[in-house]
Scaffold this motif. Structure first.
Motif, PDB file in Angstrom:
ATOM      1  N   LYS A   1      41.903  30.297  43.853  1.00 17.84           N
ATOM      2  CA  LYS A   1      43.280  30.032  43.990  1.00 17.84           C
ATOM      3  C   LYS A   1      43.721  31.831  44.229  1.00 17.84           C
ATOM      4  CE  LYS A   1      44.580  25.682  42.160  1.00 17.84           C
ATOM      5  NZ  LYS A   1      44.730  24.950  41.343  1.00 17.84           N
ATOM      6  N   ASN A   2      42.955  32.420  43.562  1.00 14.74           N
ATOM      7  CA  ASN A   2      43.732  34.393  44.111  1.00 14.74           C
ATOM      8  C   ASN A   2      43.617  34.502  45.412  1.00 14.74           C
ATOM      9  OD1 ASN A   2      43.922  34.009  41.152  1.00 14.74           O
ATOM     10  ND2 ASN A   2      41.538  34.671  40.701  1.00 14.74           N
ATOM     11  N   GLU A   3      44.453  35.568  45.578  1.00 16.79           N
ATOM     12  CA  GLU A   3      44.675  35.360  46.789  1.00 16.79           C
ATOM     13  C   GLU A   3      43.657  35.915  47.865  1.00 16.79           C
ATOM     14  OE1 GLU A   3      47.063  38.881  47.422  1.00 16.79           O
ATOM     15  OE2 GLU A   3      48.459  37.409  48.688  1.00 16.79           O
ATOM     16  N   TYR A   4      43.415  36.512  48.668  1.00 10.76           N
ATOM     17  CA  TYR A   4      41.965  36.519  49.186  1.00 10.76           C
ATOM     18  C   TYR A   4      42.812  37.073  50.442  1.00 10.76           C
ATOM     19  CZ  TYR A   4      39.577  32.482  48.157  1.00 10.76           C
ATOM     20  OH  TYR A   4      39.042  30.949  47.075  1.00 10.76           O
TER      21      TYR A   4
ATOM     22  N   SER B   1      42.072  27.110  48.092  1.00 11.01           N
ATOM     23  CA  SER B   1      42.170  25.887  46.720  1.00 11.01           C
ATOM     24  C   SER B   1      41.020  24.951  47.295  1.00 11.01           C
ATOM     25  CB  SER B   1      43.385  25.546  46.554  1.00 11.01           C
ATOM     26  OG  SER B   1      43.522  23.989  46.879  1.00 11.01           O
TER      27      SER B   1
ATOM     28  N   ASN C   1      46.244  32.773  50.907  1.00 10.46           N
ATOM     29  CA  ASN C   1      45.748  31.293  49.451  1.00 10.46           C
ATOM     30  C   ASN C   1      45.008  29.552  49.927  1.00 10.46           C
ATOM     31  OD1 ASN C   1      48.217  33.279  48.761  1.00 10.46           O
ATOM     32  ND2 ASN C   1      46.495  33.047  47.304  1.00 10.46           N
TER      33      ASN C   1
END
Length: 631
Positions: free
Chosen positions: A306-309, A319, A317
């Motif tokens: 879930k951490n930003e790419y 999931s 984002n």
């Protein structure tokens, strides 16, 4: 030894061996050829001199011709003229001659007992003589060649340099040959490793592919069966990947998959396996993992995803949805575990949650129901054999007496170590045993083992309460009372040190048969306890009528009560009400020191959970209590 050095030494050895062998042959042949060549040159020179010699009629003419001969000045030969008394008349030597003319003329080692031209070899001298006469006076012409002190000098002189050059060439050819071959072998080895890696890994992410995943899974099966351990499989599918791939392009999609792979690998241990099956589908093997460990890993993976790419200045984002299965709970082969993981994963997608652990209710979603039924029948057959062959082991989990501050009782927990499937969790075979009616046989087996172990504990100076779980099927009649009475007599056991835990179920507890059985067991001196309290529909007042002396609050309320105020209030209220009715309270599922402190502050009588100790075999529980000094 490194391959490069190994090949270099091998090839160099071959090169030098060949050089030594052929050099020796060439040496011997060249010596012979050299000697022959010396003789041939000497004879040729003699012939040249004699056929060009003019007609000599006087001594002065002879001497003039002799001194002016054109064959001599730059040669390695010497010419001598001797009279009939072998006295030196005249001599001339070439610039390269090594003949000592004075010494030679005074030597007596040569013989001239012939009037013909002849060839003679003595030591390191080669010479030809020719007899003739002038003015009636005889004379002898000597053509002499002197080699170096040994016979091999000609070989050294004519063949030494070429041989040295050949040796140097052979050395460098061998060296470069070794280097070229070792480099070739290294390339072949590297290509082989690369081909093997490509065959077992995903080209894009470099993660293990399906083939290597299957191999690792078989290895996990083998270890789990050997050690009686368990492991889990997680199927992962990314959410919104198709949208990003279609919108931003396949290059972004590929880079995203690579980044996801890195995050997955960082979220698991080195002994675990992260594999890419294709597209945005991944499979993970979590070794030696139970429900708690797997849940922690699943949450870690979900949070990491879930951490930003950030890819090429684009931020987004995503999931993932995880489906989880356990060996041997959900199956003992790859096909079943992966199929059930898929079902759980799609359920997680449907519910829009991070992960779902497969459960029996999901059987409806599996198409091949006959196979599932066959699996249950197979396990039931194994269960009956396990009872006959006594494949069960009893472990003991300590209970902490809060007031006394020490361990005063333990709970007997059954473990089934299947000969091929490894450790079968109790929530699998107990349910099956209750459905098939063999639960009574299992209960009797456990009672026998516990009473026998209780004797062993007493021999070690340990006299504590032991809790035994009874199924509601066991208390339908008073047969269990007669069986217990018989075993108490056989093992000389005290009933007041035995706690009988019965799972709460309003419909089955509130019957005339069960009430009668429980009251009789209580009158026999056994301590009656209600297990998993709070999950059924029993009231504390009803339990008091059943001669219940103790209740055990279900772990679903205890676990996490330090983070859930509602659960904490339920636990605290239950403890208070139970104490008002003179009923003791045990809390199971205490997994942290904080929970233990909360339960202590609420006045809980006994606490059980991994924060105190995991279930231990008999020998280990004896050692555990001995180390705590609670004998």
């Amino acid at each position: 030894m490194k391959p490069l050095l190994k090949y270099l030494l091998v090839i160099s050895s071959i090169g030098f061996g060949s050089l030594t062998f052929f050099g020796f042959i060439a040496y011997q042949n060249s010596v012979s050829i050299g000697i022959y060549k010396q003789n041939e040159i000497l004879a040729e020179l003699s012939h040249q001199i004699l056929i060009t010699k003019p007609i000599i009629t006087t001594q002065s003419t002879l001497k003039n011709w002799f001194k002016n001969n054109s064959f001599i000045p730059s040669s390695t030969f010497s010419l001598m003229l001797l009279d009939q008394n072998n006295t030196l008349i005249a001599s001339v030597s070439g610039s390269k001659s090594k003949v000592d003319v004075d010494y030679f003329s005074k030597s007596s080692f040569f013989s001239l007992n012939t009037s013909e031209t002849n060839f003679f070899i003595n030591n390191n001298l080669r010479y030809i003589w020719h007899k003739d006469a002038v003015d009636g006076t005889p004379y002898t012409l000597f053509i002499i060649y002197a080699s170096k002190p040994d016979e091999q000098s000609f070989y050294i002189e004519y063949m030494g340099v070429p041989l040295i050059i050949s040796a140097v060439i052979a050395f460098w050819v061998s060296l470069w040959g070794a280097l070229i071959l070792s480099n070739l072998f290294k390339r072949i080895e590297d290509q082989k490793k690369q081909m093997e890696f490509q065959a077992l890994h995903d080209t894009l992410t470099k993660l293990p592919n399906r083939a290597l995943f299957s191999d690792r899974l078989n290895h996990a099966f083998a270890i789990a069966k050997r050690d009686g351990s368990s492991f889990s499989i997680c199927m992962l599918d990314l959410n919104r990947f198709k949208e990003i791939n279609d919108t931003l392009g396949h290059s972004y999609g590929d880079k995203l998959l690579v980044e996801v792979s890195k995050r997955l690998e960082h979220s698991v241990r080195e002994c675990d396996t992260v594999s890419r099956f294709g597209g945005d589908e991944f499979a993970i093997i979590i070794r030696d993992a139970d429900n708690t460990k797997t849940t922690l890993v699943a949450e870690r993976i979900s949070n990491a995803l879930k951490n930003e790419y950030v890819i090429d200045d684009e931020k987004f984002n995503i999931s993932g949805s995880l489906g989880i299965t356990f060996y041997p709970l959900h199956g003992d082969n790859e096909n079943d575990l992966l199929s059930y993981s898929d079902i759980a994963m799609y359920k997680a997608k449907k519910l829009n949650i991070d992960y779902v652990i497969y459960n029996n209710d999901d059987f409806e979603e599996k198409s091949n129901k006959s196979k599932e039924k066959g699996g249950s029948l197979s396990l039931f057959s194994d269960l009956k054999k396990a009872i006959e062959l006594d494949q069960f082991k009893v472990h003991y989990q300590p209970k902490l007496d809060v007031k006394q501050g020490k361990i005063t009782s333990v709970e007997a927990l059954l473990r089934w170590i299947h000969p091929t499937k490894g450790n079968i969790p109790p929530d699998v075979f107990i349910i099956l045993a209750e459905k098939t009616g063999v639960i009574r046989d299992i209960t009797r087996l456990v009672i026998r083992k516990v009473l026998k172990d209780q004797q062993e504990l007493k021999l070690n100076g340990i006299d504590i309460e032991i809790a035994i779980n009874l199924s509601t099927h066991d208390i339908y009649s008073c047969e269990i009372c007669d069986y217990l009475d018989e075993l108490l007599l056989k093992y000389s056991a005290n009933s007041n040190k035995i706690v009988l835990e019965v799972t709460e179920s309003a419909k089955k507890l509130n019957t005339l048969e069960t009430e009668k059985t429980l009251k009789q067991l209580s009158e026999m001196g056994f301590i009656i306890s209600i297990d998993d309290f709070g999950t059924g529909y029993s009231s504390l007042s009803n339990l008091q009528d059943l001669s219940v002396k103790e209740i055990k609050i279900d772990r679903s309320f205890v676990d996490g009560m330090d983070e859930n105020d509602k659960n904490a209030r339920i636990v605290r209220s239950t403890i208070g009400l139970a104490h008002d009715l003179k009923i003791k309270v045990v809390a199971e599922g205490a997994e942290s020191l904080k929970v233990i402190n909360m339960l202590t502050s609420y006045g809980c009588d006994k606490i059980q959970g991994y924060a105190i100790s995991k279930p231990l075999p008999l020998t280990d529980i004896i050692e555990f209590l001995s180390q705590r000094g609670e004998l």
